[in-house]
Design a protein around this motif. Sequence first.
Motif: not given
Length: 148
Positions: A20, A130, A127, A115-118, A121-122
């Motif tokens: 992304q 997370k 989150n 973003l990679k670790e969530k 979020t997109p």
Amino acid sequence: MKKITMVMFLLLGAVFLNAQKIEIKDDNVLLDGKKILKSEKINVFQYSFYTLDDNEILMFRMFDNETPQYQADDYYVINFLEQRVKVQCTDFSRVVSGLGMNSKKNMEKLMAWLLKEKVITPEGTVNADKVAVFYDKYDEKILERTVR
């Protein structure tokens, strides 16, 4: 040998196709061209990030630990404001891009990491579950170890 080489190229190509693209442009955080967050550069050491409806959710700040000439004790804090969680870390490889002189590129790298670790979020939300995992993985408790 040719088959192995072809398989390697196909695997590498698949990895790059799924990546992304994060970009900060005009104080907006863009994910594959779609605006997900707003950003504000406070100074070269501090950034704030906001939802699209202007709620501040994240603050990033670098500290020199009051020793500007000695960089080995520098650290940064990622402050998740709504969750009241501060992650203190010395691993600048995760947030510094290139020579580290371009703070916008550094923040793009930070956003890609989150973003990679969530954690982000997109859709541009945090989150909370997370965030707790992120804290457990990366917080180094710098201030608890610092004598003042």
